[in-house]
Motif scaffolding. Structure first.
Motif, PDB file in Angstrom:
ATOM      1  N   MET A  64      55.593  33.973  62.836  1.00 49.31           N
ATOM      2  CA  MET A  64      55.120  33.894  61.469  1.00 49.31           C
ATOM      3  C   MET A  64      54.436  35.216  61.141  1.00 49.31           C
ATOM      4  SD  MET A  64      54.377  31.557  58.734  1.00 49.31           S
ATOM      5  CE  MET A  64      55.152  30.215  59.546  1.00 49.31           C
ATOM      6  N   ALA A  65      54.854  35.827  60.072  1.00 47.06           N
ATOM      7  CA  ALA A  65      54.278  37.089  59.610  1.00 47.06           C
ATOM      8  C   ALA A  65      52.997  36.795  58.841  1.00 47.06           C
ATOM      9  CB  ALA A  65      55.283  37.815  58.715  1.00 47.06           C
ATOM     10  N   SER A  66      52.278  37.847  58.520  1.00 51.56           N
ATOM     11  CA  SER A  66      51.072  37.641  57.726  1.00 51.56           C
ATOM     12  C   SER A  66      50.860  38.775  56.743  1.00 51.56           C
ATOM     13  CB  SER A  66      49.843  37.453  58.615  1.00 51.56           C
ATOM     14  OG  SER A  66      49.677  38.548  59.471  1.00 51.56           O
ATOM     15  N   LEU A  67      50.218  38.425  55.661  1.00 48.59           N
ATOM     16  CA  LEU A  67      49.851  39.354  54.606  1.00 48.59           C
ATOM     17  C   LEU A  67      48.333  39.337  54.554  1.00 48.59           C
ATOM     18  CD1 LEU A  67      50.693  40.984  52.001  1.00 48.59           C
ATOM     19  CD2 LEU A  67      50.554  38.810  50.811  1.00 48.59           C
ATOM     20  N   ILE A 113      46.990  40.574  42.642  1.00 50.18           N
ATOM     21  CA  ILE A 113      47.349  41.799  43.371  1.00 50.18           C
ATOM     22  C   ILE A 113      47.102  42.987  42.456  1.00 50.18           C
ATOM     23  CG2 ILE A 113      49.191  43.056  44.531  1.00 50.18           C
ATOM     24  CD1 ILE A 113      48.714  40.576  46.066  1.00 50.18           C
ATOM     25  N   HIS A 114      46.330  43.935  42.951  1.00 48.12           N
ATOM     26  CA  HIS A 114      45.997  45.141  42.188  1.00 48.12           C
ATOM     27  C   HIS A 114      46.224  46.350  43.085  1.00 48.12           C
ATOM     28  CE1 HIS A 114      43.528  48.176  40.169  1.00 48.12           C
ATOM     29  NE2 HIS A 114      43.781  47.474  39.066  1.00 48.12           N
ATOM     30  N   PRO A 115      46.741  47.460  42.539  1.00 52.98           N
ATOM     31  CA  PRO A 115      47.042  48.637  43.364  1.00 52.98           C
ATOM     32  C   PRO A 115      45.843  49.209  44.130  1.00 52.98           C
ATOM     33  CG  PRO A 115      48.075  48.858  41.213  1.00 52.98           C
ATOM     34  CD  PRO A 115      47.194  47.637  41.159  1.00 52.98           C
ATOM     35  N   SER A 116      44.619  48.960  43.680  1.00 52.20           N
ATOM     36  CA  SER A 116      43.457  49.554  44.348  1.00 52.20           C
ATOM     37  C   SER A 116      42.940  48.724  45.525  1.00 52.20           C
ATOM     38  CB  SER A 116      42.323  49.751  43.340  1.00 52.20           C
ATOM     39  OG  SER A 116      41.833  48.497  42.913  1.00 52.20           O
ATOM     40  N   ILE A 117      43.492  47.528  45.733  1.00 51.59           N
ATOM     41  CA  ILE A 117      43.014  46.653  46.807  1.00 51.59           C
ATOM     42  C   ILE A 117      43.927  46.814  48.027  1.00 51.59           C
ATOM     43  CG2 ILE A 117      42.546  44.263  47.462  1.00 51.59           C
ATOM     44  CD1 ILE A 117      41.987  43.719  44.473  1.00 51.59           C
ATOM     45  N   PRO A 118      43.342  47.040  49.223  1.00 53.25           N
ATOM     46  CA  PRO A 118      44.153  47.221  50.437  1.00 53.25           C
ATOM     47  C   PRO A 118      45.052  46.018  50.708  1.00 53.25           C
ATOM     48  CG  PRO A 118      41.845  47.722  50.866  1.00 53.25           C
ATOM     49  CD  PRO A 118      41.916  47.118  49.493  1.00 53.25           C
ATOM     50  N   LEU A 119      46.232  46.316  51.206  1.00 53.07           N
ATOM     51  CA  LEU A 119      47.244  45.294  51.466  1.00 53.07           C
ATOM     52  C   LEU A 119      47.974  45.676  52.748  1.00 53.07           C
ATOM     53  CD1 LEU A 119      48.858  42.848  50.275  1.00 53.07           C
ATOM     54  CD2 LEU A 119      50.258  44.516  49.090  1.00 53.07           C
ATOM     55  N   TYR A 178      45.174  40.729  52.510  1.00 47.87           N
ATOM     56  CA  TYR A 178      44.850  41.298  51.207  1.00 47.87           C
ATOM     57  C   TYR A 178      43.356  41.511  51.108  1.00 47.87           C
ATOM     58  CZ  TYR A 178      44.927  41.997  46.177  1.00 47.87           C
ATOM     59  OH  TYR A 178      44.789  42.531  44.915  1.00 47.87           O
ATOM     60  N   GLY A 179      42.952  42.728  50.852  1.00 45.68           N
ATOM     61  CA  GLY A 179      41.538  43.058  50.769  1.00 45.68           C
ATOM     62  C   GLY A 179      40.963  43.356  52.146  1.00 45.68           C
ATOM     63  N   ASP A 180      39.755  43.836  52.172  1.00 49.49           N
ATOM     64  CA  ASP A 180      39.085  44.167  53.431  1.00 49.49           C
ATOM     65  C   ASP A 180      38.627  42.907  54.143  1.00 49.49           C
ATOM     66  OD1 ASP A 180      39.371  46.918  53.100  1.00 49.49           O
ATOM     67  OD2 ASP A 180      37.535  47.076  51.924  1.00 49.49           O
ATOM     68  N   GLY A 181      39.190  42.679  55.325  1.00 50.37           N
ATOM     69  CA  GLY A 181      38.737  41.576  56.158  1.00 50.37           C
ATOM     70  C   GLY A 181      39.059  40.195  55.650  1.00 50.37           C
ATOM     71  N   GLY A 182      39.991  40.085  54.729  1.00 54.51           N
ATOM     72  CA  GLY A 182      40.358  38.767  54.219  1.00 54.51           C
ATOM     73  C   GLY A 182      41.126  37.965  55.250  1.00 54.51           C
ATOM     74  N   ASP A 183      41.169  36.661  55.062  1.00 52.45           N
ATOM     75  CA  ASP A 183      41.952  35.802  55.943  1.00 52.45           C
ATOM     76  C   ASP A 183      43.430  36.107  55.742  1.00 52.45           C
ATOM     77  OD1 ASP A 183      39.722  34.482  56.938  1.00 52.45           O
ATOM     78  OD2 ASP A 183      39.757  32.982  55.338  1.00 52.45           O
ATOM     79  N   PRO A 184      44.201  36.164  56.831  1.00 49.58           N
ATOM     80  CA  PRO A 184      45.629  36.430  56.669  1.00 49.58           C
ATOM     81  C   PRO A 184      46.339  35.271  55.987  1.00 49.58           C
ATOM     82  CG  PRO A 184      45.111  35.974  58.967  1.00 49.58           C
ATOM     83  CD  PRO A 184      43.811  35.996  58.224  1.00 49.58           C
ATOM     84  N   ILE A 185      47.331  35.626  55.201  1.00 48.80           N
ATOM     85  CA  ILE A 185      48.192  34.640  54.547  1.00 48.80           C
ATOM     86  C   ILE A 185      49.457  34.595  55.392  1.00 48.80           C
ATOM     87  CG2 ILE A 185      49.476  34.098  52.459  1.00 48.80           C
ATOM     88  CD1 ILE A 185      47.391  36.043  51.031  1.00 48.80           C
TER      89      ILE A 185
END
Length: 109
Positions: free
Chosen positions: A1-4, A56-62, A6-13
């Motif tokens: 299972m892959a994960s995404l 989803i915004h271009p300035s947020i780490p992904l 989003y943001g600094d230190g967020g829980d993986p999706i």
């Protein structure tokens, strides 16, 4: 299972590798155009039921992380379906891949 992630230190999706590979193409296209949008998905089996949506915004780490070393074959039809949802007012909705009849028959053999 892959994960995404989003943001600094967020829980993986957690998203299946093949689905995330297709989603990555659509997300990268939108972000390359400096477009913000929502991404919605149903929670996978084993997680509490329901669905989630993130902005989803271009300035947020992904970050996209895949279990498989080799990228899966890409279905242009699936990318087009995801891109169609991306360009709607509801944002990207992770839709299931629809196989053409010959692909379904080949998979059954």
């Amino acid at each position: 299972m892959a994960s995404l992630v989003y943001g600094d230190g967020g829980d993986p999706i957690h998203i299946e590798d093949r689905a995330l590979a297709h989603l990555k193409i659509v997300i990268a296209t939108k972000l390359r155009r400096n477009e913000s949008f929502t991404l919605s998905w149903e929670h996978p089996e084993g997680d509490p039921g329901g669905r989630s949506t993130i902005w989803i915004h271009p300035s947020i780490p992904l970050r996209f992380t895949f279990d498989e070393v080799e990228p899966p074959p890409i279905s242009l039809r699936w990318v087009e379906q995801l891109m169609h949802t991306a360009n709607s007012s509801g944002g990207i909705t992770l839709v299931d891949e629809v196989l053409d009849a010959p692909e379904i028959e080949a998979a059954a053999d």
